[in-house]
Design an enzyme around this catalytic site. Structure first.
Site, PDB file in Angstrom:
ATOM      1  N   GLY A  86      -8.314  15.828  24.883  1.00 50.65           N
ATOM      2  CA  GLY A  86      -9.565  15.422  24.251  1.00 50.65           C
ATOM      3  C   GLY A  86     -10.736  15.465  25.218  1.00 50.65           C
ATOM      4  N   LYS A 108       0.829  -1.206   0.000  1.00 47.31           N
ATOM      5  CA  LYS A 108       0.000   0.000   0.000  1.00 47.31           C
ATOM      6  C   LYS A 108       0.863   1.256   0.000  1.00 47.31           C
ATOM      7  CE  LYS A 108      -4.346  -1.718   1.752  1.00 47.31           C
ATOM      8  NZ  LYS A 108      -3.988  -3.165   1.902  1.00 47.31           N
ATOM      9  N   ILE A 129     -22.347   6.302  20.167  1.00 47.68           N
ATOM     10  CA  ILE A 129     -22.670   5.481  18.991  1.00 47.68           C
ATOM     11  C   ILE A 129     -21.437   4.688  18.579  1.00 47.68           C
ATOM     12  CG2 ILE A 129     -23.434   5.467  16.583  1.00 47.68           C
ATOM     13  CD1 ILE A 129     -25.233   7.711  17.134  1.00 47.68           C
ATOM     14  N   THR A 180     -20.409   7.195  13.798  1.00 48.56           N
ATOM     15  CA  THR A 180     -19.575   6.780  14.938  1.00 48.56           C
ATOM     16  C   THR A 180     -18.798   7.956  15.533  1.00 48.56           C
ATOM     17  OG1 THR A 180     -17.871   6.054  13.379  1.00 48.56           O
ATOM     18  CG2 THR A 180     -19.253   4.331  14.349  1.00 48.56           C
TER      19      THR A 180
HETATM   20  N1  DCP Z   1      -6.407   4.283  29.309  1.00 44.12           N
HETATM   21  C1  DCP Z   1      -5.740   3.102  29.010  1.00 44.12           C
HETATM   22  N2  DCP Z   1      -6.199   2.287  28.012  1.00 44.12           N
HETATM   23  C2  DCP Z   1      -7.304   2.624  27.314  1.00 44.12           C
HETATM   24  C3  DCP Z   1      -7.995   3.809  27.601  1.00 44.12           C
HETATM   25  C4  DCP Z   1      -7.511   4.629  28.611  1.00 44.12           C
HETATM   26  O1  DCP Z   1      -4.726   2.799  29.648  1.00 44.12           O
HETATM   27  N3  DCP Z   1      -7.724   1.818  26.334  1.00 44.12           N
HETATM   28  C5  DCP Z   1      -5.887   5.168  30.373  1.00 44.12           C
HETATM   29  C6  DCP Z   1      -4.657   5.904  29.870  1.00 44.12           C
HETATM   30  C7  DCP Z   1      -5.209   7.224  29.449  1.00 44.12           C
HETATM   31  C8  DCP Z   1      -6.290   7.456  30.478  1.00 44.12           C
HETATM   32  O2  DCP Z   1      -6.844   6.156  30.730  1.00 44.12           O
HETATM   33  O3  DCP Z   1      -4.215   8.227  29.464  1.00 44.12           O
HETATM   34  C9  DCP Z   1      -7.356   8.431  30.058  1.00 44.12           C
HETATM   35  O4  DCP Z   1      -7.967   8.008  28.852  1.00 44.12           O
HETATM   36  P1  DCP Z   1      -8.299   9.047  27.691  1.00 44.12           P
HETATM   37  O5  DCP Z   1      -8.980   8.275  26.647  1.00 44.12           O
HETATM   38  O6  DCP Z   1      -9.012  10.223  28.248  1.00 44.12           O
HETATM   39  O7  DCP Z   1      -6.852   9.432  27.101  1.00 44.12           O
HETATM   40  P2  DCP Z   1      -5.885  10.680  27.375  1.00 44.12           P
HETATM   41  O8  DCP Z   1      -6.391  11.517  28.499  1.00 44.12           O
HETATM   42  O9  DCP Z   1      -4.522  10.120  27.512  1.00 44.12           O
HETATM   43  O10 DCP Z   1      -5.917  11.504  26.019  1.00 44.12           O
HETATM   44  P3  DCP Z   1      -7.018  12.586  25.544  1.00 44.12           P
HETATM   45  O11 DCP Z   1      -6.360  13.927  25.578  1.00 44.12           O
HETATM   46  O12 DCP Z   1      -7.364  12.176  24.155  1.00 44.12           O
HETATM   47  O13 DCP Z   1      -8.189  12.499  26.466  1.00 44.12           O
END
Ligand code: DCP
Ligand code: MG
Ligand code: MN
Length: 330
Positions: free
Chosen positions: A189, A72, A106, A101
């Site tokens: 985020g 790709k 969703i 999504t």
């Molecule tokens: N977390 C994890 N594994 C996941 C989801 C989350 O270990 N699948 C943990 C690590 C992340 C924290 O939870 O840092 C918070 O999740 P967020 O999705 O809010 O991610 P961040 O705060 O790091 O990034 P963002 O600025 O996008 O919120």
């Protein structure tokens, strides 16, 4: 919604972008989580390169880039596009699912269900709210705001406001904003708040009111505007610093004091750092999660949780040198 990792400021940003677009397609449309992970890992490996990829062969030397991805990359470098992506972008079902999504609440299955009923656009959704639950309706209402990054200084202001109202309720609550904010990100985020209270230990049984009381007070203060979901230990909702501010996604987690530092470590992330630290812990004979760290017995059955009174303690147990939150990218 978790955003794809930003691919700007790398010399292969265009390649990473198309790999991420393919990964999102695999997750949302095909619901193939293996291919989703494969494309993401490929993009992550390529994003680390400091020079421009010359061809697929070269990319395939990287861990995470296989033959198909190499081909790709060659097609993309030769033609500037990818037939597969052109097709995906033109397909109505794919387009509909990808759009739907983007609304929090969703997922791929719900999106497909709606698209199969002919609900393909945001307006279609607005006109069919009877097909959405409360979480999804709020997600749709604030979709534009939720896709914006939250500047660091706004989270600082919100942190102060949240603390003020929480301490008016009970000065013993402890609130820490974790997530990307604690890692020092210039924008985030969402807002990941961790809440604990000295009277609340994992052995003291359920204390459902501890979180609900906080949420009620924040609603009363007009800081929290909506609840997406509220359990005994986890609130997912919406907050706003004032009437002119954007609506922001706020998560609050109530954690027993004795589990606070494992929770803090986990929710500070990053997710990649967590994965690597868990692997290291396992190699050293420990099992680590968001609640506790336990030694693995010879039979593979985890023992009692170890005492933890700081993040440093966990690094010590697993034999890692302490890393500040800002050093936990991976
Ligand atoms: N977390 C994890 N594994 C996941 C989801 C989350 O270990 N699948 C943990 C690590 C992340 C924290 O939870 O840092 C918070 O999740 P967020 O999705 O809010 O991610 P961040 O705060 O790091 O990034 P963002 O600025 O996008 O919120
Ligand atoms: Mg976050
Ligand atoms: Mn979060």
């Amino acid at each position: 919604k978790r955003k794809a990792p930003s691919s700007d400021d790398n010399s292969n940003a265009d390649i990473c972008d198309f790999l991420i677009e393919l990964s999102e397609f695999e997750k949302n449309v095909n619901r193939n989580i293996h291919k989703y992970n494969a494309y993401r890992n490929g993009a992550a490996a390529i994003a680390k390169l400091s020079t421009r990829v010359k061809n697929g062969q070269e990319a395939m030397k990287l861990n995470g880039v296989g033959k198909q991805m190499g081909l790709k990359i060659d097609e993309f470098l030769a033609t500037g596009t990818l037939k597969k992506l052109t097709k995906i972008r033109a397909d109505d079902t794919s387009k509909g699912i990808s759009l739907l999504t983007r609304v929090t609440g969703i997922g791929p299955a719900k999106a497909r269900e709606l698209v199969e009923q002919g609900i393909m656009t945001l307006d279609d959704m607005r006109n069919n709210q009877d097909k959405l639950n409360h979480h999804q309706i709020i997600g749709l209402k604030h979709m534009d705001d939720f896709e914006l990054r939250i500047p660091r200084d706004e989270i600082e202001e919100l942190e102060e406001l949240l603390l003020k109202h929480i301490h008016q309720l009970d000065s013993e609550y402890i609130l820490t904003i974790a997530g990307s904010y604690r890692r020092g990100a210039k924008d985030s985020g969402d807002i990941d708040g961790l809440l604990t209270h000295p009277n609340y230990e994992s052995s003291s049984g359920k204390k459902p009111h501890l979180l609900k009381k906080v949420v009620d007070a924040l609603k009363e203060a007009n800081l929290v505007t909506d609840t997406l979901s509220l359990g005994e230990l986890k609130f997912m909702g919406v907050c706003r610093k004032n009437e002119d501010g954007h609506f922001r996604r706020l998560d609050l987690r109530l954690i027993p004091v004795d589990q606070f530092y494992c929770g803090l470590l986990y929710f500070t992330g990053s997710d990649i750092f967590n994965k690597n630290m868990r692997t290291k812990a396992l190699e050293e004979g420990f099992t680590l999660n968001e609640y506790c760290i336990r030694p693995m017995g010879a039979t593979g059955v985890p023992g009692e949780s170890l005492p933890v009174s700081s993040e440093e303690d966990v690094f010590d147990y697993v034999g890692m040198k302490y890393r500040k939150p800002s050093e936990r990218k991976q």
